[in-house]
Structures are given as C-alpha cells and as structure tokens.
Design a protein around this motif. Structure first.
Motif, PDB file in Angstrom:
ATOM      1  N   SER A  17      30.923  53.565 -59.404  1.00  0.00           N
ATOM      2  CA  SER A  17      31.488  52.391 -60.029  1.00  0.00           C
ATOM      3  C   SER A  17      32.570  51.854 -59.000  1.00  0.00           C
ATOM      4  CB  SER A  17      32.563  52.740 -61.075  1.00  0.00           C
ATOM      5  OG  SER A  17      31.486  53.680 -62.145  1.00  0.00           O
ATOM      6  N   ALA A  18      33.231  52.766 -58.088  1.00  0.00           N
ATOM      7  CA  ALA A  18      34.133  52.316 -57.051  1.00  0.00           C
ATOM      8  C   ALA A  18      33.392  51.448 -55.832  1.00  0.00           C
ATOM      9  CB  ALA A  18      34.767  53.620 -56.306  1.00  0.00           C
ATOM     10  N   LEU A  19      32.233  52.272 -55.612  1.00  0.00           N
ATOM     11  CA  LEU A  19      31.332  51.494 -54.681  1.00  0.00           C
ATOM     12  C   LEU A  19      30.779  50.264 -55.127  1.00  0.00           C
ATOM     13  CD1 LEU A  19      29.082  54.614 -53.550  1.00  0.00           C
ATOM     14  CD2 LEU A  19      30.752  53.412 -52.244  1.00  0.00           C
ATOM     15  N   ALA A  20      30.353  50.081 -56.470  1.00  0.00           N
ATOM     16  CA  ALA A  20      29.741  48.712 -56.927  1.00  0.00           C
ATOM     17  C   ALA A  20      30.756  47.842 -56.923  1.00  0.00           C
ATOM     18  CB  ALA A  20      29.174  49.147 -58.389  1.00  0.00           C
ATOM     19  N   GLU A 260      42.962  55.014 -58.509  1.00  0.00           N
ATOM     20  CA  GLU A 260      43.158  54.248 -57.321  1.00  0.00           C
ATOM     21  C   GLU A 260      42.793  54.962 -55.770  1.00  0.00           C
ATOM     22  OE1 GLU A 260      44.304  51.216 -57.298  1.00  0.00           O
ATOM     23  OE2 GLU A 260      44.658  50.825 -55.232  1.00  0.00           O
ATOM     24  N   ALA A 261      43.248  56.246 -55.747  1.00  0.00           N
ATOM     25  CA  ALA A 261      42.809  56.889 -54.644  1.00  0.00           C
ATOM     26  C   ALA A 261      41.343  56.932 -54.512  1.00  0.00           C
ATOM     27  CB  ALA A 261      43.432  58.420 -54.557  1.00  0.00           C
ATOM     28  N   GLU A 265      39.536  55.488 -51.230  1.00  0.00           N
ATOM     29  CA  GLU A 265      38.554  56.404 -50.289  1.00  0.00           C
ATOM     30  C   GLU A 265      37.185  55.679 -50.181  1.00  0.00           C
ATOM     31  OE1 GLU A 265      37.955  60.346 -52.295  1.00  0.00           O
ATOM     32  OE2 GLU A 265      38.392  61.126 -50.434  1.00  0.00           O
ATOM     33  N   MET A 266      36.800  55.342 -51.466  1.00  0.00           N
ATOM     34  CA  MET A 266      35.235  54.639 -51.494  1.00  0.00           C
ATOM     35  C   MET A 266      35.183  53.616 -50.300  1.00  0.00           C
ATOM     36  SD  MET A 266      32.899  56.409 -52.555  1.00  0.00           S
ATOM     37  CE  MET A 266      33.577  57.753 -51.715  1.00  0.00           C
TER      38      MET A 266
END
Ligand SMILES: NC(=O)c1ccc[n+]([C@@H]2O[C@H](COP(=O)([O-])OP(=O)(O)OC[C@H]3O[C@@H](n4cnc5c(N)ncnc54)[C@H](O)[C@@H]3O)[C@@H](O)[C@H]2O)c1
Length: 312
Positions: A17-20, A260-261, A265-266
C-alpha cells in the motif's frame, strides 16, 4: 518504476500500500503462496498479482520487498540477487549469523543492495532520541531504556516460523540501541514464559535484556508479547543533566504506531532504487542486530553474560 512485493500478509499489505501511494512507483507486482491473498490485494491497489516468484523475476522489477514469513527470507533474498534485483527484506533477515554473512557476501558480489526493514530508523520520535544522543543534549548518554510491548501476540502459527522472541521481536530494539547508542559488547538477558500463549510453547513471552555498550553506557530492553491497552514502543535517553523520552503515541497495534515510519521507509527505498543514498538498515546492520539477539537468547538459556563476539 515497477516494484515487487513477495508475501502479502500483515506487513506485506502495508508495504505494498505504501509503495502504491508513491508517485514514482507506476506498478506494484505482488505474489504470495496464498494466490487469493495476492489477487485480492492487487485488486485493491490496482496492482498486478503474479503466480510465483519466477514470474516476478521475469517481469524485471527495479526492486523487491520480501515480506513473506521469516523462514523464506534466505532463499528469496539469494534468488533476488541472482535475478539482479535490489532487495528490502523484513526483519529478521535470517536466524543465523553465517547465513546473514553469506547474504552480505552475495550482495557485494552482485553489486546490489540488501536493505532490512527496521522502521524505527524512520520514526520521528526514535530519530529525535538519536539526535539528542548524538548532540549530547543532556551530556553523554549513560543509560538507554527501551520498552516494547504488544497488545496481543501474533496469530497462532506465526511463532513456529518466526524465531524466538529475542530474534523476532527484541531485534527491533537491539537495532535501535545500536543506532542510537553505538556498538554493543555484551548482554545479560532473562526470559520467562509466564503468559502461556498458545503456539508459543517453545519460547519466552516476557524478556529483559541488559546491554553493555562500547561507549561504556548501559541499555535495557524490556519486552512483552501481550498486555498493555495500547501498543508500546518507547525509548528513553538518560544523560547526566536530563532525559528525553519518545512522546506518548497511543496506537492499538504496531501497524498503527509505525504507519508513518513504514511509509517514510518505503519512500526512502524507492529513492534508493532511483540511485539516492539509503539511510536505513543495511545487511551489515541486520547481521549486527542478529548477533545481539542470538547473544541474548544464549544468555537467557545459559543464565550468564554473553559477549557479542562469542556469536560467530
Ligand atoms: N517490521 C516489522 O515491524 C514487522 C512486523 C511484523 C512482521 N514482520 C516480519 O514480516 C514477515 C511477515 O510477517 P507477517 O506478520 O506479515 O506474516 P503473515 O503470516 O501475516 O504473512 C506472511 C505471508 O507470506 C506468505 N508466504 C509464505 N511463504 C511464502 C513464499 N515462499 N512465497 C511467497 N509468499 C509466501 C504467506 O502466505 C503469508 O501471506 C516476518 O518475517 C516478520 O518477522 C516485520
């Protein structure tokens, strides 16, 4: 860029999800031995689910996040390196120091990064403690205290594949101690199985580790698999002239506390894939944290102080 995620369980979903959400990531490729799980996530994220890891390598992603169960990390990291793909792998990278060193050697030979997901390094509150230590805001640090307590243990079946509590859970804190306070020379640990969590019969569920740092300072890591109303990941720095503590951050689970972290990070991983320097944990940091965790495991088992250099 096209980035892959192998393993779409609890944390794989968050990583994907973070990458997307990153503008530079055009496509997220997903795979899981539970194909339905990967497909459902691909639908939600407008990503692409592929049948297996070979299909991932054939699609030539610029990087891969390995977020499958711990026991799969070593073969998958080597396979990624063989395929020429940079890696960010979940902690713990491996359960043995020689395996970790073999990955470092393979990464060096391939000329590719192997980065490891210790997200406290991207958390603003832990970052502030590190800055206060580096700036000697309260004088030189003589004591570091970390508390790590889960609201509820991981799901049944997780423990068998995860390593002991020292390697699976406390390793985050051991990495944070090193990151904030420098190298660790020796540890004395006590572990107990007092909660009686089903599925964790062969492991402790409550542990305290005292770490002696090369700087002369002392650190204490307290960990519990279950208990508080809110997830706890707390760091406190004590110098001769004052203290700093991470602010209260009520969150029901580690996923919420470090949301958030994980995103930061991603984003750092995506920048690294585009050629920027990476300021998170490397394979060498992961090896160092693992050696501390294995020393703590041995200390608890043998009821004695263990020097980290005893661990091969
Ligand atoms: N950074 C953190 O704070 C953090 C938190 C939790 C877990 N983790 C780590 O992340 C990893 C996964 O943990 P989780 O809680 O998400 O577990 P999980 O059981 O929820 O998910 C693991 C997933 O991997 C899949 N899988 C297993 N073998 C596979 C293989 N060979 N190829 C592809 N998929 C495979 C499983 O089907 C499952 O969907 C573990 O190594 C764990 O230590 C890190």
């Amino acid at each position: 860029m096209r980035v892959a995620v192998i393993g779409t369980g609890r944390i794989g979903e968050l990583r994907a999800s973070a990458l997307a959400r990153l503008p530079e990531v055009e496509q997220v490729l997903l795979t899981d031995v539970d194909a339905a799980r990967a497909s459902a996530l691909a639908q939600r994220l407008d990503g692409v689910a592929l049948e297996d890891v070979d299909a991932i390598w054939a699609a030539r992603p610029v990087g891969v996040v390995i977020s499958s169960s711990t026991a799969t990390h070593v073969p998958l990291v080597h396979a990624a390196l063989d395929a020429g793909v940079p890696v960010l792998c979940e902690k713990p990278l491996t359960l043995s120091a020689p395996e970790s060193q073999a990955i470092a050697a393979h990464a060096a030979e391939a000329g590719l990064p192997v980065l490891v997901g210790f997200q406290r390094r991207f958390d603003a509150a832990f970052g502030a403690i590190r800055e206060h230590a580096a700036a000697e805001l309260h004088g030189a640090t003589h004591l570091l205290r970390l508390r790590h307590a889960d609201v509820a243990p991981p799901p049944a079946g997780y423990a068998a594949r995860a390593g002991t509590m020292f390697v699976d859970m406390c390793i985050h804190d051991f990495d944070a101690v090193r990151w904030i306070g420098g190298e660790v020379e020796a540890v004395t640990a006590v572990g107990a199985r007092v909660l009686g969590i089903p599925g964790f019969e062969d492991d402790v569920d409550t542990a305290i580790t005292v770490l002696q740092l090369a700087s002369g300072a002392v650190a204490v890591v307290e960990a519990s698999r279950q208990g508080p109303d809110q997830y706890e990941a707390i760091a406190e720095l004590i110098g001769a002239h004052g203290t700093s503590t991470t602010p209260a951050h009520p969150a029901p689970t580690w996923l919420d506390r470090f949301d958030e972290a994980f995103h930061v990070e991603m984003a750092a991983f995506a920048r690294a894939l585009a050629g920027a320097a990476y300021d998170g944990a490397t394979v060498d940091d992961a090896t160092a944290a693992l050696r501390i965790a294995l020393a703590a495991e041995r200390s608890a088992r043998e009821r004695r102080l263990v020097r980290v250099q005893e661990i091969g």
